[in-house]
Design an enzyme around this catalytic site. Structure first.
Site, PDB file in Angstrom:
ATOM      1  N   GLU A 170      11.119  -6.879  -0.832  1.00 14.11           N
ATOM      2  CA  GLU A 170      10.810  -8.285  -1.061  1.00 14.11           C
ATOM      3  C   GLU A 170       9.368  -8.524  -0.635  1.00 14.11           C
ATOM      4  O   GLU A 170       8.750  -7.684   0.002  1.00 14.11           O
ATOM      5  CB  GLU A 170      11.779  -9.222  -0.343  1.00 14.11           C
ATOM      6  CG  GLU A 170      11.794  -9.123   1.167  1.00 14.11           C
ATOM      7  CD  GLU A 170      12.838 -10.033   1.812  1.00 14.11           C
ATOM      8  OE1 GLU A 170      12.757 -11.270   1.625  1.00 14.11           O
ATOM      9  OE2 GLU A 170      13.709  -9.503   2.509  1.00 14.11           O
ATOM     10  N   GLU A 223       3.515  -2.356  -6.258  1.00 14.54           N
ATOM     11  CA  GLU A 223       4.441  -2.994  -5.319  1.00 14.54           C
ATOM     12  C   GLU A 223       4.566  -4.500  -5.498  1.00 14.54           C
ATOM     13  O   GLU A 223       5.566  -5.074  -5.072  1.00 14.54           O
ATOM     14  CB  GLU A 223       4.026  -2.673  -3.877  1.00 14.54           C
ATOM     15  CG  GLU A 223       4.187  -1.202  -3.562  1.00 14.54           C
ATOM     16  CD  GLU A 223       3.847  -0.836  -2.141  1.00 14.54           C
ATOM     17  OE1 GLU A 223       3.327  -1.694  -1.390  1.00 14.54           O
ATOM     18  OE2 GLU A 223       4.098   0.324  -1.764  1.00 14.54           O
ATOM     19  N   GLU A 279      -1.599   0.789  -5.811  1.00 11.10           N
ATOM     20  CA  GLU A 279      -0.465   0.481  -4.938  1.00 11.10           C
ATOM     21  C   GLU A 279      -0.148  -1.014  -4.929  1.00 11.10           C
ATOM     22  O   GLU A 279       1.016  -1.404  -4.953  1.00 11.10           O
ATOM     23  CB  GLU A 279      -0.726   0.985  -3.517  1.00 11.10           C
ATOM     24  CG  GLU A 279      -0.610   2.487  -3.365  1.00 11.10           C
ATOM     25  CD  GLU A 279       0.816   3.006  -3.495  1.00 11.10           C
ATOM     26  OE1 GLU A 279       1.784   2.231  -3.331  1.00 11.10           O
ATOM     27  OE2 GLU A 279       0.962   4.212  -3.761  1.00 11.10           O
ATOM     28  N   GLY A 310       0.818  -1.209   0.000  1.00  7.20           N
ATOM     29  CA  GLY A 310       0.000   0.000   0.000  1.00  7.20           C
ATOM     30  C   GLY A 310       0.843   1.246   0.000  1.00  7.20           C
ATOM     31  O   GLY A 310       2.069   1.186   0.017  1.00  7.20           O
TER      32      GLY A 310
END
Length: 137
Positions: free
Chosen positions: A108, A61, A57, A41
């Protein structure tokens, strides 16, 4: 919780993606939660609807597309200075499409059981959210 006016908060969203008995978490690459694990997020752009921000988001990501999002909770994490600077609108998602790859602000990522997730260095309020999220499992 803070008694500050809502306009004083930076609006943000996050997505709790659940698959079987696991949840998707990312390790933050940058401040304010650098090195800590959380739901994917980030900040809401001016005029951007909350659900659209959450989808954006998540995609930025993780590379994943949320098939269905549901508004779940609102969080006011407390900073190291003892202030709530963000209002985070948390969504849940039980189905995603795509291949998960750490990108953008994520150093990660991984799918974790509750037990494994609680052993990670978590961002503020994450342990509470994870416990509530898995109560229905």
């Amino acid at each position: 919780m803070s008694s500050r006016e809502p306009s004083e908060f930076t609006e943000a969203t996050s997505v709790a993606c659940v698959r079987s008995n696991t949840v998707l978490l990312i390790r933050r690459a940058y401040p304010p939660s650098e090195g800590l694990w959380s739901f994917p997020g980030g900040k809401v752009m001016p005029g951007e609807p909350l659900e659209e921000a959450a989808r954006r988001e998540l995609k930025e990501e993780t590379g994943l597309h949320a098939v269905e999002l549901r508004s779940w909770k609102t969080s006011f994490p407390i900073s190291k200075e003892g202030k709530a600077n963000y209002r985070i609108h948390v969504f849940t998602c039980h189905r995603v499409e795509g291949e998960a790859v750490a990108a953008s602000d994520a150093a990660e990522l991984g799918w974790f059981t509750l037990k494994d997730a609680l052993n990670l260095p978590l961002a503020p309020s994450m342990s509470d959210f994870l416990e509530i999220l898995f109560q229905g499992k």
